[in-house]
Design an enzyme around this catalytic site. Structure first.
Site, PDB file in Angstrom:
ATOM      1  N   CYS A  30       0.817  -1.215   0.000  1.00  0.00           N
ATOM      2  CA  CYS A  30       0.000   0.000   0.000  1.00  0.00           C
ATOM      3  C   CYS A  30       0.846   1.258   0.000  1.00  0.00           C
ATOM      4  O   CYS A  30       0.326   2.361  -0.169  1.00  0.00           O
ATOM      5  CB  CYS A  30      -0.945   0.003   1.195  1.00  0.00           C
ATOM      6  SG  CYS A  30      -1.896  -1.510   1.286  1.00  0.00           S
ATOM      7  N   HIS A  86      -9.801   2.268  -1.416  1.00  0.00           N
ATOM      8  CA  HIS A  86      -8.353   2.088  -1.291  1.00  0.00           C
ATOM      9  C   HIS A  86      -7.843   1.069  -2.298  1.00  0.00           C
ATOM     10  O   HIS A  86      -7.604  -0.081  -1.962  1.00  0.00           O
ATOM     11  CB  HIS A  86      -8.044   1.661   0.158  1.00  0.00           C
ATOM     12  CG  HIS A  86      -6.626   1.266   0.392  1.00  0.00           C
ATOM     13  ND1 HIS A  86      -5.558   1.958  -0.134  1.00  0.00           N
ATOM     14  CD2 HIS A  86      -6.091   0.238   1.113  1.00  0.00           C
ATOM     15  CE1 HIS A  86      -4.428   1.365   0.246  1.00  0.00           C
ATOM     16  NE2 HIS A  86      -4.732   0.322   0.999  1.00  0.00           N
ATOM     17  N   CYS A 119       0.490   3.094   5.970  1.00  0.00           N
ATOM     18  CA  CYS A 119       0.926   1.779   6.426  1.00  0.00           C
ATOM     19  C   CYS A 119       0.861   0.804   5.259  1.00  0.00           C
ATOM     20  O   CYS A 119       0.131   1.029   4.303  1.00  0.00           O
ATOM     21  CB  CYS A 119       0.037   1.290   7.561  1.00  0.00           C
ATOM     22  SG  CYS A 119      -1.710   1.231   7.097  1.00  0.00           S
TER      23      CYS A 119
END
Lengths: 443, 463
Positions: free
Chosen positions: A107, A398, A429
């Site tokens: 990510c 996301h 994160c």
């Protein structure tokens, strides 16, 4: 195994302000983020990344021109996409003479891509570049089992027909089941949500606090769309003109009705409402050397001041999977001589509401400061009204690698509007117990 | 890009059948910056020379027009008197009637036009140049002025095979240089879908040369550029050298990006009805082209329809059309005309509106739309005078039936009627509207302001 505290001691203490040149964010573009299986169900990563690039090209008049480098990546990647970014560039309106490469940091991919391009600019290797990321949870790769794959390879390598047949005969029915991608950590077998549930419980984050953060994310995002904030940050794609997961009329009360999906039993607090949904989307950011931008009539929204990565030992259970930014930020602040209060905006990626709240709790904790960071005092607390002011991943969605570019472009625009010298902190994160953080400052 | 019917008439069988039935035989129109193939012939009445001067400015050779006088006729095999015949096909006839003052002078017009009509090539041009006479210059002179318009409109309907007839009215003091850009537009394929129309040319001292890429290096803003006519406008103006700032609503951003990237401009996703729209356009220009940069021209093309009979129209349908099509451009003009504004409209610049034949003729079920488009015409009339001192010209085009995705959705019978009910017997293309706008934007068209030019193939609607 290195403990996070000692990792901190060994962190380089270079003076990031002393770089030869300044990299600035000129602007960005993304496509609206879609829900998995939604509007972009049949779009590939390459389709989405190309669309994001083309929107950026149109906004900044880059058609037929080349930039120093395009860096982007995807987390869920087909083997055919070994050169995803270059292929997307070739399909875009950019000049075919534009170099491009892929990178992958879960990510953190999008943010790290921007940091890399900024680094190349600061070092004088390039004058400008595009950073980005894309992910499709809808068009995820499906692999064959290890048994089938090895048998097929063996048959392919075999020289004689009997040898080929022997290799194929070793295939068992169980090998024929496809391997769909799983959102689990290879070393623990736990999903990201299950990992976060452990952390959320450890930091004693309440269900209500998580639902409040989720509701705020939706309300902030809805307001940003309504006041035209995204007019020069987003280009529609395949009939989607706004983020598909946005629920403008959600509320803490509505969110409170959802049942927990991660964690077990009485103490479970994490629901589909306060966790990010699986999403599809792409984002890109245009960066340039500050003087080059000025000389070529491109806006300079904010400069990339510094960035830091961290990793934690989540495998042994020593630290939570998504807590690495809690370590990276204090190290970066120390290097910059800044405190947590020295920011006008905070962009903490909402992997889960629990992630944001656990990170904030860690920074407020004396024990965490002393035992984990080796500091005398807590890192500090933030003014929550400066957090994710235009919505974040809980509402936007996301698409893993696309989140960094979304945040960088939006924050740069916010900072520019707030005036020169205003500062923003980004914290993202990532799977594998990693994290990437960065500081932007309006110019 | 021919429509289905036109394709049928191009096939030998289809041609035979449709001719037998007396159905329209639409021609493929000459388009773009192409002069007629055959010679340009010129006839001047009472020693008028402005048209000849204009042709000289354009570097365009011409021949003397034949005159149909009783003494010059010959008898054919049936003993009927025939006017003198041209040896080959004629590309265009220009009649310079700018010195005509008496009704008797109109006979000269007839005598010059008659021989040419039989010799015109496909997509030929018939251009009459007359004086633009003020009411106080005498009754007969005034009558002549109007008579020339009647002649032009009738000849537009008499023309065949894509030929057009137009009238240029020149004010006192107009030189060949001032007339040149209009003559060039009317002669070239750019005016393919303009027929039966009068254009007034005023006197102007600062007229520059007519060139092939007149907008080279100029910043031109086009609203509603994502599709249809707007996309055609952006493409044509880019061909003429303009740096295009393509504007459309954020929801049309993907189509806008495609148009923009094809022509190498910059895209601005913007709701033009927003209170800060003008400011955002100026900021975009200043930020992309530098603080010293100015907009040379703005084309207010963005428009919407919310069609309903007035009996069924609520304030929402009424207001949204007037806001997008009319009020928004007034607000944007106000901002961009602020003197000294970085990214504002330069003195000597251009404002072009897009009206509609519905705005001229009215249209059942389009009262709101007609109000907004007629309003655009009002803006042109008022603002052109107001901005005269700053040498900013203000004009509008009024498109008729143009083949777009939008008109493609009109029911087939209605669409076919609209498409054929004009002198060139076909729908126009977005490029036809764009070319007329390009003519207004041309720096050489400094003497053309306050005009509303119909691009409708001389549609019967609103004629």
């Amino acid at each position: 195994m290195t403990s996070p505290a000692s990792a901190s001691e060994s962190a380089p203490h270079s003076d990031a302000r002393n770089l030869p040149r300044t990299a600035v964010i000129v602007g960005g573009n993304r496509i609206p983020f879609g829900k998995a299986g939604g509007k972009y169900a049949s779009a590939s990563n390459q389709d989405m990344l190309t669309a994001a690039i083309d929107g950026l090209v149109a906004r900044f008049g880059l058609a037929g021109r080349s930039v120093g480098a395009v860096a982007a990546g995807a987390v869920l990647k087909h083997s055919r996409d070994f050169s995803l970014t270059r292929e997307s560039v070739l399909g875009s309106a950019l000049s075919p003479s534009t170099p491009a490469y892929d990178l992958q940091l879960a990510c953190g991919t999008g943010l790290e891509a921007a940091v890399q391009i900024a680094g190349k600019i600061a070092l004088g290797q390039i004058d400008n570049g595009i950073a980005g990321g894309v992910d499709s949870a809808s068009d995820a790769p499906i692999a064959v089992s290890e048994g089938l794959r090895k048998a097929l390879l063996k048959a392919n390598h075999a020289k004689t027909t009997p040898a080929k047949l022997r290799a194929l005969a070793s295939i068992r029915p169980v090998d024929l089941a496809p391997q769909s991608p799983r959102n689990t950590e290879p070393r623990t077998g736990l999903s990201m949500g299950e990992h976060q549930a452990i952390t959320t419980k450890k930091w004693d984050i309440s269900r209500e606090a998580q639902d409040e953060l989720a509701a705020a994310s939706h309300h902030n995002l809805a307001a940003a769309w309504d006041n035209g904030f995204f007019d020069d940050l987003v280009t529609p794609f395949l009939g989607l003109a706004r983020d598909q997961g946005l629920r403008p009329d959600t509320s803490v009360e509505k969110l409170a009705k959802l049942s927990p999906v991660f964690g077990k039993g009485e103490g479970a607090t994490m629901t589909a409402g306060n966790s990010t949904p699986l999403s599809d989307g792409a984002s890109v950011v245009f960066l340039a050397e500050q003087e080059w931008a000025q000389a070529n009539n491109y806006p300079a929204l904010a400069k990339v001041v510094d960035s830091e990565m961290a990793a934690v030992d989540y495998v042994s259970g020593d630290e939570g999977l998504l807590m690495a930014p809690a370590y990276a930020v204090p190290r970066m602040l120390a290097r910059q001589g800044l405190t947590l209060a020295d920011f006008d905006y905070y962009e903490i990626h909402e992997a889960f509401a629990g992630t944001v709240l656990s990170t904030l709790a860690a920074w407020e904790s004396e024990d965490f400061a002393r035992d984990r960071l080796g500091l005398d005092a807590p890192v500090g607390s933030i003014d929550r009204s400066k957090l994710n002011v235009n919505g974040s991943s809980l509402a936007v969605g996301h698409p893993f690698a696309a989140t960094g570019g979304r945040i960088v472009a939006s924050l740069a625009k916010q900072l520019h509007a707030a005036g020169p010298g205003t500062r923003g902190l980004i914290s993202v994160c990532a799977a594998g117990g990693q994290g990437v953080v960065a500081i932007l400052e309006a110019v | 890009m021919a429509d289905l019917y036109t394709t049928i008439t191009k096939n030998p069988f289809g041609k035979a059948v449709t001719s037998q039935l007396g159905l329209p035989q639409p021609s493929r129109l000459r388009r773009g910056r192409l002069m007629p193939t055959g010679p340009v012939v010129l006839g001047a009445i009472k020693g008028a020379s402005v048209a000849a001067d204009a042709l000289e400015v354009l570097g365009q050779a011409h021949e003397q027009a034949l005159v149909d006088a009783p003494g010059s006729r010959t008898e054919d095999e049936n003993g009927r008197a025939q006017p003198p015949a041209y040896p080959g096909k004629v590309g265009a006839l220009i009649v310079d009637a700018s010195s005509a003052t008496e009704i008797a002078d109109l006979e000269q017009v007839r005598a010059l036009v008659r021989p040419a009509l039989k010799a015109l090539e496909p997509s030929a041009r018939l251009i009459i140049v007359g004086a633009d006479v003020a009411a106080d210059q005498g009754v007969e002179h005034s009558a002549i002025t109007q008579a020339l318009e009647g002649i032009t409109r009738s000849l537009g309907k008499e023309m065949r095979k894509g030929g057009t007839a137009n009238l240029v009215r020149i004010q006192r003091g107009v030189t060949g240089a001032a007339l040149a850009s209009t003559l060039s537009f009317l002669l070239e394929g750019r005016s393919a879908y303009v027929s039966g129309q009068p254009i007034v040319v005023g006197a102007s001292e600062s007229v520059c040369e007519v060139v092939n890429r007149p907008l080279e290096g100029q910043i031109v803003v086009v609203t509603g550029a994502a599709r249809g006519i707007g996309a055609g406008i952006a493409e044509t103006l880019a061909r003429d050298g303009a740096s295009i700032v393509a504007v459309d609503i954020p929801a049309a951003g993907d189509a806008l990006a495609k148009v923009t990237n094809n022509l190498g401009g910059t895209a601005l996703q913007l709701d033009i009805t927003g209170p800060e729209a003008g400011q955002r356009i100026a900021e975009h220009v200043a930020s992309r082209f530098g603080q010293q940069a100015k907009i040379y021209g703005i084309v207010h093309n963005a428009g919407i329809t919310r069609d309903k009979l007035l009996a069924n129209t609520d304030e929402q349908r009424w207001g949204s059309v007037l806001d997008v099509n009319l009020a928004a451009q007034l607000r944007i003009n106000d901002v961009l005309l602020t003197p000294g504004l970085p990214g504002g409209l330069t003195d000597g610049g251009r404002i072009v509106g897009v009206a509609s034949t519905s705005g001229i003729a009215g249209n059942r079920g389009q009262t709101n739309y007609a109000a907004s488009k007629a309003g655009v015409i009002g803006v042109v009339h008022s603002l052109s005078g107001e901005l005269n001192d700053r040498e900013i010209t203000v004009n509008a085009v009024a498109p008729g039936f143009i083949e777009t995705e939008m008109t493609g959705k009109i029911p087939a019978a209605t669409r076919e009627f609209a498409r054929r009910f004009n002198s060139v017997q076909q729908g126009g293309l977005p490029v036809d509207v764009a070319e007329a706008i390009g003519y207004f934007l041309d720096p050489a068209s400094q003497a053309v302001s306050g005009q509303v030019l119909r691009v409708c193939g001389q549609s019967q609607i609103g004629a």
